[in-house]
Design a protein around this motif. Structure first.
Motif, PDB file in Angstrom:
ATOM      1  N   ALA A 133       0.830  -1.208   0.000  1.00  0.00           N
ATOM      2  CA  ALA A 133       0.000   0.000   0.000  1.00  0.00           C
ATOM      3  C   ALA A 133       0.864   1.259   0.000  1.00  0.00           C
ATOM      4  O   ALA A 133       0.614   2.200  -0.767  1.00  0.00           O
ATOM      5  CB  ALA A 133      -0.930  -0.007   1.206  1.00  0.00           C
ATOM      6  N   LEU A 134       1.888   1.278   0.839  1.00  0.00           N
ATOM      7  CA  LEU A 134       2.768   2.447   0.882  1.00  0.00           C
ATOM      8  C   LEU A 134       3.552   2.594  -0.413  1.00  0.00           C
ATOM      9  O   LEU A 134       3.864   3.715  -0.838  1.00  0.00           O
ATOM     10  CB  LEU A 134       3.725   2.334   2.068  1.00  0.00           C
ATOM     11  CG  LEU A 134       3.073   2.447   3.458  1.00  0.00           C
ATOM     12  CD1 LEU A 134       4.071   2.089   4.544  1.00  0.00           C
ATOM     13  CD2 LEU A 134       2.536   3.856   3.681  1.00  0.00           C
ATOM     14  N   GLY A 135       3.859   1.477  -1.057  1.00  0.00           N
ATOM     15  CA  GLY A 135       4.599   1.524  -2.311  1.00  0.00           C
ATOM     16  C   GLY A 135       3.750   1.832  -3.527  1.00  0.00           C
ATOM     17  O   GLY A 135       4.282   1.972  -4.631  1.00  0.00           O
ATOM     18  N   ARG A 136       2.420   1.945  -3.357  1.00  0.00           N
ATOM     19  CA  ARG A 136       1.468   2.276  -4.429  1.00  0.00           C
ATOM     20  C   ARG A 136       1.414   1.217  -5.521  1.00  0.00           C
ATOM     21  O   ARG A 136       1.045   1.489  -6.660  1.00  0.00           O
ATOM     22  CB  ARG A 136       1.789   3.622  -5.083  1.00  0.00           C
ATOM     23  CG  ARG A 136       1.260   4.867  -4.402  1.00  0.00           C
ATOM     24  CD  ARG A 136       1.866   5.133  -3.083  1.00  0.00           C
ATOM     25  NE  ARG A 136       1.511   6.486  -2.585  1.00  0.00           N
ATOM     26  CZ  ARG A 136       2.018   7.004  -1.490  1.00  0.00           C
ATOM     27  NH1 ARG A 136       2.887   6.309  -0.762  1.00  0.00           N
ATOM     28  NH2 ARG A 136       1.664   8.221  -1.090  1.00  0.00           N
ATOM     29  N   PHE A 137       1.740  -0.029  -5.197  1.00  0.00           N
ATOM     30  CA  PHE A 137       1.831  -1.050  -6.239  1.00  0.00           C
ATOM     31  C   PHE A 137       0.466  -1.423  -6.797  1.00  0.00           C
ATOM     32  O   PHE A 137       0.342  -1.729  -7.988  1.00  0.00           O
ATOM     33  CB  PHE A 137       2.543  -2.290  -5.701  1.00  0.00           C
ATOM     34  CG  PHE A 137       4.035  -2.124  -5.566  1.00  0.00           C
ATOM     35  CD1 PHE A 137       4.675  -0.967  -6.006  1.00  0.00           C
ATOM     36  CD2 PHE A 137       4.818  -3.121  -5.008  1.00  0.00           C
ATOM     37  CE1 PHE A 137       6.044  -0.814  -5.887  1.00  0.00           C
ATOM     38  CE2 PHE A 137       6.194  -2.982  -4.889  1.00  0.00           C
ATOM     39  CZ  PHE A 137       6.807  -1.821  -5.324  1.00  0.00           C
ATOM     40  N   TRP A 138      -0.575  -1.450  -5.962  1.00  0.00           N
ATOM     41  CA  TRP A 138      -1.915  -1.732  -6.502  1.00  0.00           C
ATOM     42  C   TRP A 138      -2.319  -0.641  -7.487  1.00  0.00           C
ATOM     43  O   TRP A 138      -2.936  -0.922  -8.512  1.00  0.00           O
ATOM     44  CB  TRP A 138      -2.943  -1.811  -5.363  1.00  0.00           C
ATOM     45  CG  TRP A 138      -3.024  -3.147  -4.684  1.00  0.00           C
ATOM     46  CD1 TRP A 138      -2.004  -4.027  -4.505  1.00  0.00           C
ATOM     47  CD2 TRP A 138      -4.175  -3.738  -4.093  1.00  0.00           C
ATOM     48  NE1 TRP A 138      -2.449  -5.129  -3.819  1.00  0.00           N
ATOM     49  CE2 TRP A 138      -3.775  -4.981  -3.563  1.00  0.00           C
ATOM     50  CE3 TRP A 138      -5.500  -3.337  -3.945  1.00  0.00           C
ATOM     51  CZ2 TRP A 138      -4.669  -5.832  -2.890  1.00  0.00           C
ATOM     52  CZ3 TRP A 138      -6.394  -4.175  -3.279  1.00  0.00           C
ATOM     53  CH2 TRP A 138      -5.977  -5.414  -2.762  1.00  0.00           C
ATOM     54  N   GLY A 139      -2.011   0.594  -7.147  1.00  0.00           N
ATOM     55  CA  GLY A 139      -2.382   1.691  -8.032  1.00  0.00           C
ATOM     56  C   GLY A 139      -1.694   1.608  -9.380  1.00  0.00           C
ATOM     57  O   GLY A 139      -2.281   1.928 -10.418  1.00  0.00           O
ATOM     58  N   VAL A 140      -0.456   1.159  -9.390  1.00  0.00           N
ATOM     59  CA  VAL A 140       0.325   1.112 -10.625  1.00  0.00           C
ATOM     60  C   VAL A 140      -0.195   0.039 -11.569  1.00  0.00           C
ATOM     61  O   VAL A 140      -0.269   0.247 -12.780  1.00  0.00           O
ATOM     62  CB  VAL A 140       1.819   0.872 -10.294  1.00  0.00           C
ATOM     63  CG1 VAL A 140       2.619   0.597 -11.564  1.00  0.00           C
ATOM     64  CG2 VAL A 140       2.392   2.068  -9.541  1.00  0.00           C
ATOM     65  N   SER A 141      -0.561  -1.123 -11.045  1.00  0.00           N
ATOM     66  CA  SER A 141      -0.897  -2.257 -11.906  1.00  0.00           C
ATOM     67  C   SER A 141      -2.204  -2.902 -11.484  1.00  0.00           C
ATOM     68  O   SER A 141      -2.351  -3.367 -10.344  1.00  0.00           O
ATOM     69  CB  SER A 141       0.222  -3.307 -11.860  1.00  0.00           C
ATOM     70  OG  SER A 141      -0.169  -4.508 -12.485  1.00  0.00           O
ATOM     71  N   ALA A 142      -3.151  -2.985 -12.409  1.00  0.00           N
ATOM     72  CA  ALA A 142      -4.425  -3.653 -12.125  1.00  0.00           C
ATOM     73  C   ALA A 142      -4.247  -5.154 -11.907  1.00  0.00           C
ATOM     74  O   ALA A 142      -4.802  -5.708 -10.958  1.00  0.00           O
ATOM     75  CB  ALA A 142      -5.416  -3.373 -13.252  1.00  0.00           C
ATOM     76  N   PRO A 143      -3.490  -5.871 -12.747  1.00  0.00           N
ATOM     77  CA  PRO A 143      -3.296  -7.303 -12.478  1.00  0.00           C
ATOM     78  C   PRO A 143      -2.590  -7.566 -11.155  1.00  0.00           C
ATOM     79  O   PRO A 143      -2.893  -8.546 -10.475  1.00  0.00           O
ATOM     80  CB  PRO A 143      -2.435  -7.769 -13.670  1.00  0.00           C
ATOM     81  CG  PRO A 143      -2.742  -6.808 -14.758  1.00  0.00           C
ATOM     82  CD  PRO A 143      -2.934  -5.483 -14.070  1.00  0.00           C
ATOM     83  N   PHE A 144      -1.651  -6.683 -10.770  1.00  0.00           N
ATOM     84  CA  PHE A 144      -0.985  -6.847  -9.487  1.00  0.00           C
ATOM     85  C   PHE A 144      -2.006  -6.723  -8.354  1.00  0.00           C
ATOM     86  O   PHE A 144      -1.958  -7.458  -7.363  1.00  0.00           O
ATOM     87  CB  PHE A 144       0.105  -5.783  -9.335  1.00  0.00           C
ATOM     88  CG  PHE A 144       1.007  -5.996  -8.152  1.00  0.00           C
ATOM     89  CD1 PHE A 144       2.209  -6.666  -8.293  1.00  0.00           C
ATOM     90  CD2 PHE A 144       0.667  -5.510  -6.888  1.00  0.00           C
ATOM     91  CE1 PHE A 144       3.043  -6.870  -7.208  1.00  0.00           C
ATOM     92  CE2 PHE A 144       1.493  -5.703  -5.801  1.00  0.00           C
ATOM     93  CZ  PHE A 144       2.684  -6.385  -5.960  1.00  0.00           C
ATOM     94  N   ALA A 145      -2.942  -5.768  -8.508  1.00  0.00           N
ATOM     95  CA  ALA A 145      -3.996  -5.600  -7.504  1.00  0.00           C
ATOM     96  C   ALA A 145      -4.903  -6.823  -7.440  1.00  0.00           C
ATOM     97  O   ALA A 145      -5.359  -7.221  -6.371  1.00  0.00           O
ATOM     98  CB  ALA A 145      -4.808  -4.347  -7.808  1.00  0.00           C
ATOM     99  N   ARG A 146      -5.184  -7.428  -8.603  1.00  0.00           N
ATOM    100  CA  ARG A 146      -5.997  -8.643  -8.606  1.00  0.00           C
ATOM    101  C   ARG A 146      -5.323  -9.743  -7.784  1.00  0.00           C
ATOM    102  O   ARG A 146      -5.986 -10.463  -7.032  1.00  0.00           O
ATOM    103  CB  ARG A 146      -6.210  -9.139 -10.038  1.00  0.00           C
ATOM    104  CG  ARG A 146      -7.079  -8.249 -10.912  1.00  0.00           C
ATOM    105  CD  ARG A 146      -7.397  -8.949 -12.236  1.00  0.00           C
ATOM    106  NE  ARG A 146      -8.099  -8.075 -13.142  1.00  0.00           N
ATOM    107  CZ  ARG A 146      -7.514  -7.379 -14.111  1.00  0.00           C
ATOM    108  NH1 ARG A 146      -6.210  -7.481 -14.285  1.00  0.00           N
ATOM    109  NH2 ARG A 146      -8.226  -6.595 -14.897  1.00  0.00           N
ATOM    110  N   LEU A 147      -4.028  -9.878  -7.963  1.00  0.00           N
ATOM    111  CA  LEU A 147      -3.293 -10.888  -7.199  1.00  0.00           C
ATOM    112  C   LEU A 147      -3.416 -10.636  -5.707  1.00  0.00           C
ATOM    113  O   LEU A 147      -3.642 -11.561  -4.916  1.00  0.00           O
ATOM    114  CB  LEU A 147      -1.815 -10.877  -7.601  1.00  0.00           C
ATOM    115  CG  LEU A 147      -1.396 -11.761  -8.767  1.00  0.00           C
ATOM    116  CD1 LEU A 147       0.064 -11.503  -9.122  1.00  0.00           C
ATOM    117  CD2 LEU A 147      -1.598 -13.230  -8.414  1.00  0.00           C
TER     118      LEU A 147
END
Length: 532
Positions: A133-147
């Motif tokens: 969450a702090l690294g904003r990784f979900w925001g950057v990538s939709a498939p990463f957020a799905r995982l």
């Protein structure tokens, strides 16, 4: 435009399941049902456990797209532009914001759930989710957020998403030992990870990452995946029963640590800088139900300090690797036949079936320690050898028998007692050599020769005859350990195993006594045996 979102809007969202929110993928939003790979095994009780990880991640504000857009603040859009440089699409920026809010909600859900249902692996999960969450990784990538959404233990209503997570929650509510809670956490998580892969979330992320090859931020996302799901090579064997879940997780931990020390410094630096910024200069707008930036940072730091307790899971996993392969209830060892020969015909068939595979039987245990000597021996054995039980009283402890097949074909027999939130274990091999039965405690170099005889009621007696430690005889000081197994007098498929510790020749009122009550576990008998 309003820079905040009403509590009513958040409540309306949290009353519904996660739905597909990635309209930038040109897909129609839909509520997740119970179909497809992620829908298997969701039933629990009389209803169906809601699965909200299918699709993307929650659309946080279910007020229609226009109302949701009005809730996006200028700060959130500026944050999106920072992490998506070169993106001119307003749609892509807003999608970033929605995914980042979903990440914040995920951390809040995890903190609440694990606060009420703790285990050692939960600390690791919360550490990783806070960092993401702090690294904003979900925001950057939709498939990463799905995982990430696919491995959440609860849905938006804070209910366990699957039957496996419901089992984990029950273990916590019942106060079962930490090791058992870890075991159920691992089982639920491995199932989630496998279903996320089957659903194509990992493959979709890797395809997207290839389109951003060479970009520093995307290299960090790839590193994170390699340190987590990418380090787990034994998930499928664990799900198939070839190795234990703890062993699979232990191997994954070792791989992760090696990769972090060898090539993960840039990822650690990214998380460290994001955490420092969150503590000193928090920028996330506060919304009801979402974790704020400073809170996420403190969750990361506290989880980092406590996550090292997961080393106990690693040690348990390494130990499990040496037990052999877990076997199903249909497996059998002819221990009594090989020891008693023709006299096995005098043994009640229920007792023969029990010793053929104790792991197919459900069990409870009660312990009585009547003298200081018995309590002292039990305390020393428990603390120094890790083999024993010092808790005692009239109550019966929930217990479990498990059997494993060694490489040489011999039986490895594990007896676990859940004693007031503490796990007590007896862990040994049963082997037959030249017609004699031996109980071998491999880790301690102990070997006990057992005298086996048939009792009048069709039961059997296993009595310690001689004890060797690394081949050297051990004086017993007149003490005798004996286990007598009796068939149930009512004819039911159950047996009573009574173990006593007493001076040689004393049979009445022994100083120490353990009573296992075992019955045929119909649930286990209907399960398929473990596959290699």
């Amino acid at each position: 435009m309003s820079g905040s979102v009403s509590a009513e809007g958040v409540h309306r969202f949290q009353r519904r399941d996660f739905v597909r929110a990635s309209e930038t993928d040109d897909e129609t939003p839909r509520t997740v049902g119970n179909d497809g790979p992620s829908g298997r095994g969701r039933e629990h009780g009389s209803g169906v456990l809601h699965d909200d990880s299918e699709g993307v991640f929650p659309c946080l504000w279910e007020q229609g797209r226009e109302d949701a857009d009005e809730g996006i603040s200028a700060v959130e859009l500026a944050d999106a532009r920072k992490w998506l440089p070169g993106t001119s699409s307003e749609e892509a920026l807003r999608a970033f914001v929605h995914r980042q809010r979903a990440s914040r909600l995920a951390v809040a859900l995890l903190a609440d759930f694990y606060g009420a249902h703790p285990c050692r692996m939960a600390r690791v999960h919360l550490l990783v989710a806070s960092a993401v969450a702090l690294g904003r990784f979900w925001g950057v990538s939709a498939p990463f957020a799905r995982l990430g959404a696919a491995v959440l233990p609860v849905d938006s209503l804070r209910r366990p998403r699957t039957a496996a997570w419901a089992s984990y929650a029950r273990a916590c509510a019942e106060g079962l030992p930490l090791e058992i809670r870890d075991e159920r956490w691992i089982e639920a998580h491995l199932q989630d990870a496998a279903e996320a892969r089957e659903a194509g979330h990992e493959a979709a992320f890797l395809m997207e990452a290839r389109a951003h090859d060479g970009e520093p931020l995307w290299r960090l996302l790839m590193q994170h995946l390699e340190m987590t799901l990418g380090s787990r090579f034994f998930d499928q064997p664990a799900l198939a029963g070839a190795v234990s879940g703890e062993a699979a997780m232990a191997h994954g931990m070792a791989v992760t640590l090696r990769r972090l020390l060898r090539a993960g410094w840039s990822l650690l630096q990214h998380y460290a800088l994001a955490t420092a910024r969150a503590v000193l200069l928090p920028r996330w707008p506060e919304y009801p139900g979402l974790v704020d930036e400073r809170r996420a940072a403190w969750l990361l730091l506290s989880s980092f300090v406590t996550a090292w307790a997961a080393a106990g899971v690693y040690r348990r996993g390494v130990r499990a690797l040496h037990r052999g392969q877990r076997v199903g209830p249909a497996e059998a060892w002819p221990l009594l036949a090989a020891t008693l020969g023709e006299d096995v015909a005098r043994v009640d068939p229920r007792v023969v079936r029990f010793y053929s595979n104790p792991g197919a039987w459900a069990v409870t245990a009660s312990v009585e320690l009547h003298t200081r000597m018995a309590r002292g021996i039990a305390w020393v054995a428990t603390r120094l050898l890790g083999q024993g039980v010092s808790e005692h009283g009239a109550r019966a402890f929930p217990s479990r028998f498990r059997t494993f097949r060694r490489v040489d074909g011999s039986m490895h027999f594990v007896r676990e007692l859940y004693c007031d939130g503490v796990l007590r274990v007896f862990d040994s091999d049963f082997v037959v050599r030249k017609g004699r039965l031996y109980e071998v405690f491999v880790e301690h170099g102990l070997e006990v020769e057992l005298n086996v005889r048939v009792l009048e009621d069709g039961g059997v007696s296993l009595r310690g005859r001689r004890v060797l430690w690394h081949g050297l005889p051990v004086p017993l000081f007149g003490l005798c350990v004996e286990f007598r197994t009796h068939p149930a007098p009512d004819g039911s498929e159950s047996v009573d195993i009574i173990g006593t510790l007493s001076p040689e020749g004393m049979h009445e009122n022994p100083p120490g006594r353990i009573h296992y009550k075992a019955w045929r576990d119909d649930v286990r008998m209907t399960q398929a045996p473990a596959k290699a």
